[in-house]
Every structure is written in structure tokens, then in C-alpha cells.
Design an enzyme around this catalytic site. Sequence first.
Site, PDB file in Angstrom:
ATOM      1  CG  ASN A 109      -5.162   3.410   8.395  1.00 18.68           C
ATOM      2  OD1 ASN A 109      -5.113   2.272   8.025  1.00 18.68           O
ATOM      3  ND2 ASN A 109      -4.513   4.516   8.133  1.00 18.68           N
ATOM      4  NE  ARG A 121      -3.039   2.713   2.692  1.00 11.41           N
ATOM      5  CZ  ARG A 121      -3.152   3.431   3.771  1.00 11.41           C
ATOM      6  NH1 ARG A 121      -2.827   3.070   4.894  1.00 11.41           N
ATOM      7  NH2 ARG A 121      -3.723   4.795   3.310  1.00 11.41           N
ATOM      8  CE1 TYR A 142      -0.012   2.620  13.202  1.00 10.63           C
ATOM      9  CE2 TYR A 142      -1.932   3.905  12.880  1.00 10.63           C
ATOM     10  CZ  TYR A 142      -0.572   3.244  12.372  1.00 10.63           C
ATOM     11  OH  TYR A 142      -0.086   3.318  11.198  1.00 10.63           O
ATOM     12  CD  GLU A 178      -1.635   3.902   8.098  1.00  8.97           C
ATOM     13  OE1 GLU A 178      -1.288   4.230   9.309  1.00  8.97           O
ATOM     14  OE2 GLU A 178      -1.637   4.875   7.073  1.00  8.97           O
ATOM     15  CG  HIS A 214      -1.302   8.981   3.203  1.00  7.54           C
ATOM     16  ND1 HIS A 214      -1.315   7.596   3.449  1.00  7.54           N
ATOM     17  CD2 HIS A 214      -1.043   9.610   4.573  1.00  7.54           C
ATOM     18  CE1 HIS A 214      -1.162   7.522   4.985  1.00  7.54           C
ATOM     19  NE2 HIS A 214      -0.886   8.576   5.638  1.00  7.54           N
ATOM     20  CD  GLU A 231      -4.796   7.445   9.914  1.00 11.16           C
ATOM     21  OE1 GLU A 231      -4.296   8.656  10.359  1.00 11.16           O
ATOM     22  OE2 GLU A 231      -4.218   6.450  10.245  1.00 11.16           O
TER      23      GLU A 231
END
Length: 1895
Positions: A1658, A1425, A1660, A1726, A1470, A1515
Site C-alpha cells: 500500500n 479487494r 500513497y 492500495e 483489516h 498494514e
Amino acid sequence: MELICKTVVFFLLISLSLGIDGQFAQNFIAIAGPLPIELVNRLYLHDQVLAKEDQGPAVAEAHGYLCQQDIVASELPQYFSHLREIGVTHYKVFLPWARILPKGDARKPDEAQVQCYQKLLETLVAADLRGVVVLHHQSVPGAVAAQAMGWKATTFADLFVEYAEFSFRVFGDLVDVWLTFSDLPEVLKSLPYDDPQYRAWALAAAHQRAYTIYHEKYAPAGKENGERDCFYMTFSQTFCDGIKCQLIHPISDSVDFLSLSLQYGCGNKTDFYKKLNEFQLTGKHTVLLSNVFASSVALVSTLEVLTSFWFVSSKTNALQENPGAALAPRSSYETVWEMFAEQSELERDSFLEDVFPSGFLWGTSTGAFNIEGAWAEDGKGESIWDQFGHTGHVYMNQTADVACDSYYKTSYDIYLLRGLHPQMYKFSVSWPRIFPAGTNDTINSKGVDYYSELINRLLETNIEPMVTLFHWDLPQALQVLGGWQNDSIIDAFVNYADFCFSTFGDRVKFWITFHEPWVISYAGYGTGEHPPRITDPGVASFKVAHTILKAHAKVWHLYNDKYRSQQLGKVGLVLNSDWAEPKTPTNSEDVRASERYLQFMLGWFAHPIFVNGDYPDILKAQIQEVNQQCSTAVAQLPLFTEEEKSWVKGTADFFGLSHYTSHLVSAVSNGTCTPDYKNIGNFSLHVDPSWPQTASSWIHVVPWGLRRLLKFVSQEYTGTQIPIYIAGNGMPTEDAGDLINDTLRVDYFHRYINEALKAIKLDGVDVRSYMARSLIDGFEGPVGYSLKFGLHHVNFEDSNRPRTPKASAYFYSSIIEKNGFPPEVLDRFTTPAVFDLPVPSKLPNLPASEVPSKAKVVWQKFSSQTDFERDTYFYGTFPKDFSWGVSSSAYQIEGGWDADGKGPSIWDNFTHVPGNINNNDTGDIACDSYNKVEEDIYLLRALGVKNYRFSLSWPRIFPSGRNNSINSHGVDYYNRLIDGLVANNITPIVTLYHWDLPQALQDIGGWENSELIDLFDSFADFCFQTFGDRVKFWITLNEPQVVAWVGYGAGTFPPNVNDPGNAPYRVAHILLKAHARVYHTYDDKYRASQGGVITLCPNIDWAEPKTPSDPRDIEAADRHLQFLVGWFTHPIFKNGDYPEVMKWKVGNRSELQNLPSSRLPVFTAEEREYIRGTADVFCFNTYTSKIVTHATTQLSPSSYEYDQEVLTSVDSSWPSSALSDHRAVAWGLRRLLNWIKEEYGNPPIYIIENGVGIKTTSDVDDNTRIFYYKTYIDETLKAYNLDNVNLRGYNAWSFMDSFEWLNGYDPRFGLHQVDFGNPNRPRTPKRSAVYYAEIIRNNGIPLPKEDEFLYGEFPKNFWWSVATSAYQIEGGWRADGKGLSIWDQFSHTPWKISNGDTGDVACDSYHRIEEDVEMLKSLKVSHYRFSISWSRVLPDGTTRYVNEMGLNYYERLIDALLAANIMPQVTIYHWDLPQALQNVGGWENDTTVQRFKEYAELLFQRLGDKVKFWITFNEPYNTAYFGYGLGTAAPGISIRPGRAPYVVGHNLIKAHAEVWHLYNDTYRAKQGGLISITINSDWAEPRNPYNQDDISAARQFLQFLLGWFAHPIFKTGDYNEVMKTKIRERSLAQGLNQSRLPEFTESEKQRIKGTYDYFGLNHYTTVLTYNLNYPAGFLSYDSDRGVATVTDRSWLSSGSFWLKVTPFGFRKLLRWIKEEYNNPPIYVTENGVSETETSDFNDTWRTHYYRSYINEALKAVVLDGVDLRGYTAWTLMDNFEWAVGFDDKFGFYHVNFTDPDLPRRPKASVRYYSQIITCNGFPDPAAGPHPCLDLEPEGPADSVRFLGLDLTSDRAEIALYVLFALSGVGALALALFAYRYGKLSKRSRKRSHMELSKL
């Protein structure tokens, strides 16, 4: 006339024996005998009526007269035969104990008497009469009394049993019925004991033992009790009062029937029936009427009746009337009312001191809608009470939406129940929580899980669940269909019950179908006060009751037929009833009205179930009568068919009764035809003005009504076969005044419970349980929260809903503990509990410590740990005997500073001086524990601790400090505390001295005076002697270093001696000798008998060297510990002397100070030997750590502190607390435990104090404290499990908030909050208390099941990818015509980026396609990606100019990827918007939507034939929030935080939709790709998972973050309701006329909805959320969201401050997306972790991150059914991380940004991730080796072959440089050598070879 009366009485008795009814006759026998003396002489056998002079109790057999005359052979056979002819079945004979055993010895009987009575009994048998033998009548034989005198009560019992067993053996074959004693007053009076209760006990014991022996050894086999050979004690009805009557109750289980004497007036037939019925219906046993006397006549031979007036239905086990045998013409109500009518007030209100029967069940109750809250959580359906509250029908518009929040507080409620310790908890299941729509079409699994967990926790706590199926909260969906007026609801209820039985019935053994159905019918469908608010008392109310009765019956039969045989439970229902007392007792109409009221309230439901399947005749007749009196029917009572009657009758295994109050009832003289309960029933309700009023108008305190009601229920419905369970009793208090000290409720319970006891003990009612209403305050229907019924106060103003025990909770707990109201018992001591105690053993002899000590290995082992190694959380448990506890100390909690003769302590005097303590606080009252023993034990029991460490106040026991002044009150206090602990299996750990020296001893010098050694020993000796039988764990001194240094050195603590260089050492010297003296006293005098352990308890902070690699800092850290703890522990645990380093330092510094000798005192050899080994275990207190470094300190003034030659500090990053020097440094505890292990030979170790202070007055939701315990306890687990530290126990500090010395009450350390502003000092469990209780329950921190590693593989064709983005890696910021982006502009703006970094070059990927692809191939990814730089392709953002060079870069990259069989995943945007577009407003300008569409179309046209996976936006949240809200990201706009983010988000969503439609409509068919959006989201956990507000905050957080963009696209085309509502409300409150959140048009909604092919995610990390209310004037996204976040301290950190390692959140987020958005295909685009410095390429933390996160993704797929299609790791290589520049490194490949060549080197995680890809998951090792794990062998990361060795490239590079250097040196040496050789050869060519060699 007299003769007529006699004949009538005789006929009455004989006719009964002949029988009116066959069944009745079978249960009726007639007894004659014994014979009066005169009758023996006369024997008028032709006339059965005695002459007047022959009446009376004087009987021949009582004196053994029969065997003094020879009448047996001749007259008696004829006499007995005649009795048999007239219907007598049995004959009573008195055995004369004194004559049969004249010496009281069964070995020496009077044989003549024995033979005589054998002959008499044989004569009876020959006449077909059965013998009824009384073993003893009247006074005890003198010989027996003489032997029993002065001995225990058991002596009399022994003698009687010996006589009884002799009689059984000799006469047993001739006897049918045995009675132990007759004429009890005489028997009792003659017993040789002073105490009447003792006499009663002796008699009862004798009977019980005789009964037991008979049934064990002599009862005929194969016969039921009562068929033959019955056994009991007989007594007179007139005698049944006071203590003597209590004989009936202890022996009630050792009887086969009840024998009574009954006297009645012949002229009053009613009197006979009344008295007979009183006894007949009282108890569990058949009644024997012995000696039935008329007032003026007696029957021949005193005929007696043994009868049973009732029979039992074998089908239902319910008592039924036998009409043919109804003796009593009066109703049950009249009988009961008349029974009590003549009671005086004194008699009525007298208090009965007695206990409830063994096995009595004590409980408390709640209802689902009252307490649960969570009205719409987790799929719960709406109930009629939800709608009732939401439509404004409750006081102050209150609702039950949150209530007590019990849905989320199972652990809290269990905590309270553990403290209360009932045997039963009655709660209800919420029908709509299980079946949201009321039917089993939809089952809410989360609701089921809630109840299952509650049930499991109750059983684990040894509390029996009593579960109510229906407690008023009907699903609204069923009410819409008519509710209980619709017969179809019966089947719905049966299905619901069936589900509950099948789901919970394996664990639930008590079921209640309906709770108070009268309330449902009356208030819900009659008056309309309750939902569903139907006002129809004449029709609907009766119809609903009819439906409920049929539903109940059907459920009962369901259980009976389907479940009972397997589950062995009971099913009943709970009926509520007041007691009805006639307003005018002499008015028969009022009496009848009272009965009517009871039948309308109680009989309405009870009569069909417990009597005959139909409504009471009184109710039916009354309704018929009122209908006849009115022109139209006022009421319609439905009819049961005969089949329904038989179906309903007997459908209860117990009678549940709730009762609160009583009423005076009168008849209505002028009733109307208005449908109304009072008119229909023809009664009127009143109250006596003298009855105390409660907070509720309908509840007055009338305790005696409960006794009467219980008697009525027993008489009317249950008899002896159906047990009664009091399932609800209590009273409300107001929502004002003193909410904690509820003395009115205490009095209510005291009196009502005692009335229940009277009903059991005096009236023989079979009551099995008592339930106090209710466990906690709750939602009380129409009055909301204004009435408080709870034993525990709930603060509904606090979102945490804290629960505080009230006085009534403590009182009720004491009732439960005592099982009632036992008389005062003098014997204080209880049977000692068996504790898991440390086994005393001599510790090994250890040599003196070295300098530094051998324990330096601890620093060597741990100080080099990485943060990952240090902080990784460990899961595990301790051994079963691990001792969990909590601690306190006397001065800090007791108060009562001068109570009951206590002497002053040094702390009393010190705190009374203004200015000494913060806020001038004192410990005068503190927590008032001196007066709250029960309260403290209650909460200790709730905690579930195994031990409680507290201290004894020396001046409370010895006010003057000496044993010539012993304060018995103080001793009693500690005895009560210790007894209470022992009774609850809590080990007392007792500290003898915790700083509170008697002031009288300080006056003689305190611890500087060696006299204190003897005085302390004297105090300890007294304590050992007084408490040592129960105390097995002693601590002599708490923190002696604090006493010595802070009290006598620094002088900040009393006694405030400021002598830092000398006094501390002198005091410590005396303390050590005092400790040793006390130890030896215990060892010599008490250990053998008491078997305890004794030690002292120092305080220790861990010392971490500032520079672990510096030996001087290592020595400094060790030295600091030796001065701190070795000062006291080295002499005790090692060689009897101070540490060598201490002696060396103090000695040397003393010499440098020109002193003649060391300031450190010296022990003699004898003293050293005496001190060494004076501890059985190692205890210590610890709170924090210090950083220590070596320092050269000043010599003057002399000071203990300077003597150490160290400096201490703290790390500012360590979490702070209320005390500046108490930082939370959990890892220090593990190191400290290891240091103790190494330094002192791994002795048994107990942590006695460990905790944290928080500076707040209210911290019930003490998250910080939980983090502290969570991390500190985990470090102890590591020490125990990983390091083999011999840790035996852990105690939290502290039990409750208390006086914290100089800081007063400001820092709060407690697990329980204490309100010091309230004189009652109420204690409220904090969340940390519940958390710690869970730790104790789990015996550590076991790995949660959901966190267990899952082995398995992802689906085939799963995509494995890695990601980057253009600006972060490409560089070439102005190369080949690229235009400026907003990130170019932003990064070139000063102060925006860390270190001034930019992405100008970044990783230079623009020029390194081949390197990038090679790295990707090494990773073995299937996809890559990356993003396209808009400004590289379209420099000004528009299609006016296409930069072919830029576009060609991406074409080449894509071709290279495809050539390597790696599929491209392309992000269109992005974050790097062309600056030219930002110059015209950027994403705030909606024209950018069109520009984006044009840009995307160019990409589809040019790259779409090769790219099959498109991401429109990466995002968008970050673009909108950080870019246009906070301004911390490009374009850096922050001036419109309340508007710009929403406008930007709005345009981003529309732009996405347009591009999706463009691709879908124009390119999909040809190119066949996928297109969607990637949304970023953290997972949000509530900060407090027990708080509904925090749970809502988590939901709000997700909707504002992920839902902002996902809801329009994946659901409705519009924003979610949470956002719309919150932003609109705040906007309007700010004076705006519309929401700041833009609105989509309907056409826009339709265009946006569904614009996805997959869900790009995404993720985390995870955050903890809680509500944060911003001021209304704040206009920002954050203030609109109203949520704040924190992180858990136990979570691993990363290189990024915002990223905590929380793998569990990944799975939860994936599951949430599945449930929220209908399980879309998900691609994780992500996921990764960072570090800040790359000093080690073995990045184990990253490997750990990917292993755990990817495994959670696997669980989501395999266990949760999430449609996860692919996973993308972030990122390929270290790169530009936006605002932090190159600081945070996420890459698999390290990039050296300081090297112009930007070399990339793989980290160890490369190999691990490639292995996961190759294996497509995690092959199970149990299945054997997997081929995917056989990767080609590799050396360390980026290894190279150099000179035959595998080295990392770093090391190979170093080796190469070294080789170059060596070569250079060699060459230089060779040149020098050649030069020298040349010169020498010129000078002399004659040198020998040897010389040359030497040169």
C-alpha cells in the site's frame, strides 16, 4: 704555459666538433667570426691563435669595416677556405643597419653597402661556410631612434621589421642562421624610452614580429626548424639578470635556438662545464655559444659552438642520457646545488614580479578517501583506509566514513570550484567504489555514475579533470590477497584502469596512475604508519615499489596502445619529493647524502620511468654497500629484467610532482644494521631552526626548495621534452584558532608559487601546472581531521559539512585570475564585457487607469482556480538571454561606515541611537563588503549569476551629499567592484538610492526639500559619468513607497518623520520629480554613448480579494495596488499623473476632513509630460501577498493608510517566515506579474528582489528558503510560459545575510551565511545557494528526465483492481448477529472520530452487494479487494460460534463477483479485531496469534475454493503504531509507546507466518491460491539530498516502517539491523538490561522467513526525512527511530493532511523493494488520493494522481525490471476514513452520507481509470488511435438524458424540480384564470372577445 692553455681550449672545442659519438657530432657545429679590426689588417691565416693585443670585442664588421676596404676579392676566400678545412661550419656576420638603411627607410638603401655584403656572403657560400647573420649589434642607429622617440613602442618595432624584411628579401638566399639582436645592454640603452620595462617590451616586440614575418614569408618550405634558417636574439650570460633577462621569456615561443656569450677561466675546466650545462639544460631550445672567451686567451676568429648534448628517444619522448656525449663530470644534483649554493639570502628570497606562461594550468586537488565519505553507500566496497579507521588507528578514533560528504555534494564542490575558477581539478577515483571487490567481476554502477556526473559538471564549468586512478585506497578484498606485495594485483589494476579509460576517457585527458607511490611503499609497507600497516622497510617496501612500477608501466602501455589514438590524452604519475640541502655545505659527505636522499625518495620511482628503466645507480650501490656491511641483508631491491627495463622506461607523458617542504641532510657516521630507511640510505634528516613550522611536524616552510627541486627534476629527468606538473603543494593549519583567516597558508602559497615562477622564468624549467592542496579540508590519514589543508574550511561537527572559503581561497583565486604576480598596472579599465542587456525602447503611451482598472481581469481569471489548478507544478525554462541575478544594498552589506572619508547617512545616525534596532545592531561593519570585493566576486562567480544588483552609498561618494566633496576612496571601491563584475561577465545593476540619504541632506529637510531634486541629479550625473562606461542598467530609487510612507509617514524608518496624512504625499511628489530629472539627464547626456537603461524599483505585495465574487473586494484589491505601486508607476508608465482612484479617494477624504485642497499634490501639465515615460523597463521587489477587503476607515487622523479604505490580512495557513507580514504565497507572484502585464501594457519586467527571511543564526541547510524559491520561481515560469508575461530577469534577495533594517541581523535572507560573530565575516554557501545555482545552470526548472511520461503497456494478464475494507463500507454494525469490533468501540468513544462519525452504517454495503458489483463492472476491474470482518463471522473472535449470516454475506458477494468475472482479493484482517479479544489484551496477548489462525482456517475452509488471493494483514504497521503506540486508531492504546508497538508487531508477524504455513501446508495444493501480507510504506527522500545524515535518516525511516515487517518475512526471519541496533542502544542507555524490541527464537526465525507468495504494497505518498535526536528518556517508537519528516511545499496537496501527490516516490519505492528483497512479485494493494469536499464531480486532481502514479508503476516495470503483477486503486467509493470519519473522500464514486439512501454517483475519474484498465496502460499517441480509447460516448459524470439534453444527475434533478415548480405555478395560474373567468361570465356574458383577451 699560456700557449698550452690556448691549445687545450682550442682542442676541446674542435674535438667536440669532430665528435666523440656519431649522434653527438651530428648535433654539433663550429662557428667563426666576426673579425677584429686588427685581424683584418694582419690576417695571420697560418696561426689560429691571436696575439694578446688582438683580443676583445672590437670587430670590423660591427662598424661595417669590411666594406670600407677592398679585401673581399683577394684575402677572404683563402681565409674562409682555411676555416672550413679546420672544421668550422658557420661564419658570423654583423649587418650594419645604419649603413644599409642610412635614413631608416627600406625604400632608400645604400646600394653600395648592399652589394658589398651580398658579395661577402657569396664568398662564404663558395667556401662551403654557412652564414650566421646578426641583423643589429649594439646601439640603435640615430635615424631610427629619432623616428621612434616620443611614439609608442610599436614604432621601433615597425622600423626594425621594415629593415629585417628588407634584409630577408635581399640576403636571404645566402644566410643559414639569422639573429635579430646582439649586445642587448647596448641596444636597450640606446632605445629612446625612459621606462626600462618599456624598452624591453619594445625590443621583444621587434624580435617577435620579425620572427613571425620570417617564418610566414621567407623560411624555406619543407624544412624543420633548426635544419636551416634558424632565428633568435642573442644575449650575454653575464647580462642575464633583472628586467633585461625577462626578455627571454615573452619571446620563448618565437625562437629556434638560444645564443649565449660565455666566459670562463682557462685554469678551471669545471667552470666551463658548469656554465655550459647551466644553459644547456635550462630551456627548450638548442644553445648557441656566441663569443666563448677564456680569461687570458681567445680563439682565432672567436670560435663558437652550436651544440646539443642530449638526444631524444623517438619511442618514449623521454630525455635519455647519451653516455658517449656526457660532458659534465658532475651529477645533476651537484650541478643544481652548486648553481644555487652561492646565492645570498637576499637573492634567494627576492620576489619575482611576473606572470606565468600563457596556457599555464592552475588547479586544486583532492583524494577520494580524504573527502568522499559514503564509505559503504550504494554498494561501495571496503578500502584499506576504511578498515584502518574502523580499527581505531586514527586520531581520536576518527574515520573517513562521512569525511566531507563529497559523494553527495558534487554540486557543492562544483560551486566552490566555480568561485575559485581554476583550469584543472585533480581528484581520484576510489577503486572500491567502482570495483567493490577490486576486480571487474562486480561493477558498482552508482559509483560510476558519481564520477561521470562529477566529470561532466567539471567540463561544463570549463575545468579540466585530472584523474588519479590510485590514491592509496586499495580495496580491502585485494589487500587480503597480499595487496601490492602480490604480483597478481598488477592485472587487477590494469583491468580497473582499462574500465576507467573506456568509461571516462572520452572526457578525461589527464590521467595519473599512482599518486605518491613513495608514500604507499614507505608509510604503508615500510613504517606501517598507513594501512595496510606493514612494517618491513627492507623487503616489503621495495617489493611494493617494484610492483607499482610494473603496474604503472603496464597501464601506460595499455593507454598508449589502446586508447591514445582516439582519446588523445596523457598518462603520467605523481611523485612526491622534498628538497634535500646538505646540512654542512662544505662537507662532501653531506652533499652526497643529500643526493642519496633524493634518489631514495624521488629517483626510486623517477629513474626507472624517466631515465633508463632501472633504479638509480646510487640507490643500488647504497643498498649493496649496506648489505655488505651487515651480516645479513638489510634490504632487498628487486631486479628488473632487460625486457622489463625497456617496458618501464619512458612510460610517462608528464612528470607529476608534489612537494611540501625541504630537509637538511647529513651523512650517518655510525649507522646500524637495523632495517630502517635512514640506515639503508645512510642519511639523517634535519631542519633549520629558522624555517617556519606548520601544524604538521614534517612540513616546514622552505619555499626556495621548490625552485631547486624543479631545476633538479628538469636536469635529471625531463629536460625540454617532458613537462612538469606541480600536482600537490600546500600546508596544513591546526584545528584550532582562526580557521578562516589562514594568513600562514596565504604566505606559503605566495612564496612557493613565486619560486615555481622563478624556476620557469629564470631557470627555464618547463612547468605547465600548479595544483594547490587542497580544495577543502579533509580526512588526513592517521591524524584524522586535526590538520587542515583546505582552501575551504569544512565544519566536520555539522552534519551538513558546510564549506567556507578561507583567506587562502580568495588569495589563490586572485593568483589564478592574474596568472601570477604581474607588476602593478596603472590602467584600471578592462575591455568591457558583452552583456545580454535590455534594449532601450520607448514604452507605449497608456491612458489613465480605470476604477477598478482593466487589470481586474486577473482576479477574474485566477481567483476561481481550484487548488489543483493553482498549485500544479510547472516545468520549463526561460529564454537564453534571461538574466539571473542576486541583490544587495550598500548599507546592508558594506560596513566601513566612516572608513576613508565616508560621510554619515541617516541610517548611521539612526542605528547609533540605542533601542532603535533589534539587539542594538548597526551597519557599522555589516558584512564588511567594503573591504571584501574579491570575496564577494568569488561567491558571485560561484553562483553563476548573470547580474549583480547593488546600490551606491551616496555619502560614501559625496560625504556631504554634494559634488563639492568627492571621496575618491569610495569611488575606487565601486570601480574595483564594477571592474571585477565586468571581468567575470556579470552585469552590474546599480541602484543610485537605497534609503541611505547623507545625513547632511536630511539636515536641510531631506526628501521634503525640493532642493534634493537637483542634488540627487548631481549625484546621479557623477555616477553616470564615472561608472557608466561599464554600468548599463541603472535604478534611480529603490522602493520609493517605503521611503515616503515608512520614513516620513509611519516614521518607523529614518528620518522618523511621523506625518502619515501629508508628508508621504509630499515626499513621493519630490521623489517622482527627482527620478524624472535623473532619467532625463541620462537620456540627454549619456544614453547615446553608454547605451544603458534606467528605471525605478517599487515594492509590490500581491492583493487577493477576500471574496473574489464581491465586486467591492475586487475594487479594494485594485485600489490597494494603485496606492502601493500605482502611486509611482502610474505617473511614469501611464499619463504622468497619479492614479484616478488615488486622486479621487485622497481628494474626497480631504474635503470630508474640511481641508481646502487635496492632501495629494498636483502636477502641472508640464510636469506630467516631463514625468511620463521616464522608465525603460519595469522593475519591482516582491516578497508576499495580502488578503484585501473593502473597509470604511476613520477620517481622523488623516493617513495614507486610511485613505485606501481597505483592510489587509493574511491566511494563517500560508507558510510563515522570520517576518510576521512575510508569508510565502507563491501563487500571488504569478497573479502580480499578470496584473503588471495588464495594467502597464506588458513592458519588459525584472524582478529585482524576491526571497524569504529565516530567524536563525545558522541555516546552511535552509530547506525553507529552497521551498520558497522552488515555488516562487515556478510561478514566474508559469507567468512567462503560460501567460506570455514579458519577464526578462529574476534576482534573489539576498546575496548574503545582511543588516535587515529594524530587525538587525536576526532574520537571515542570504544565500550565503555570514558569521557576524567573527571579525572576518566569513561567508558560507547555504544549500539554497547551491539550489539557486542549479536553477541558473538549467535556466529554469526543466522536467527531469526521469519524470517524463512513458507510453506503453503493462504485461499481459496484469491485474487491475480496486479496494475497500469491511469497517469502512459495510455498516450493519449490529446486523444479523455481528459482534463488536474494536472500531465499533473506538468510534463510539467521544472525541476519537471527526464530527463524531461512526461506521455504523458507512456506505451500507452489507445491504448493497448488487450496487457495489455494478460499480465494479463500470470500472472494468479484473479484481476486487475487500476485507472480511472478523467479528461479523466470529462475533467473539473465536470459533466457538460461527455467524452463518455474516459468512453468507461474503459468500454472496464472492459469487456475485465471480459471476461478473471479477476475481476476489480477500484481506483476512483489516484492523477490526473483535472487541472480545481486545478485552483480553488484543494483539499484545500472544494467544491472539492462535485465535487468528483459527479464524483464517475457517475462511480457507468456507471460501477458499473460490478465493485465490489472500492477504493475511493489511498494514500491520498501522495496527501496531497507531493502535497501540499513538492511540489515534483502535484500540486507542497509548500508555506504552516504547513497548506495546513492538510486542504487537511481533505477534502480528508470528500470526502471519502461522496462517501462511497453514495455507501452504493444508490448502494450497487443493485450492491453488496465493497468500501473503500487505505492508504500507511511504517513500522517504532525504530532506537534504546532499547530506549523508539525511540520507541515512531516509534509510532508517524505511527500515522502521516497511522493513519492520518486510525484513523478517522477505529476508532473514528477523528484524533488520537498523531497528535492532537503534532500539537496543536506546534501551541500554535508558537503564534497561535488554532491548525493548522482542527477539525471535531461531526456530521462529526459520518459520517466519519466506512466508510470502508476493509482496503486497500500500503506497500513497512521500516524505522528506532528517535526523531528530530525542532525549534518552523518551520511550517510544518515534524516539527509537530518531527521524522527523517534512513535505516539500511544491508538492500538490490532497484532502488528507498527510498525503502529498508525489508520483516519483512510487517508482523509487518499487525499485527499492526489488533491490532490497530480491525482486519479489509485487501487487500494489492500495493507492489513491482524497479530497475533503465534493463540489465538482470532475475530479481532475484524482485523474492526475492516477495518471502519474500508474505511469510511475509502468516505468518501474519497463525501465527498472520490477516484477509488478497488479495494481489496486483505493477506493471504490467514499467511505469511513477512520479517525477523520467521512471528511476525507478517496472514492471513485461519491456517496452522499447526508442522504439516508446513500446514493452513489461516479466521478470523472471512473471513466479515466476504466480507460487505463481497458488499454492496460498508456498507448502511445504517436502510434495512432488505439481501439481501447474508443470507449462508448458518455456525457459528464453520471449523465442522464432529460428533455433531449445530456445533463449531470444534479442538474437533471434541479431541472426536474424547476419543471415541477413551473407546472405548479401554471396550474395555479390556470385555476385563478378559470375562477376569474367564471365570475366575469356571470356578470356579463356580453363582453367582446377583445375585452376578454385583454383581461
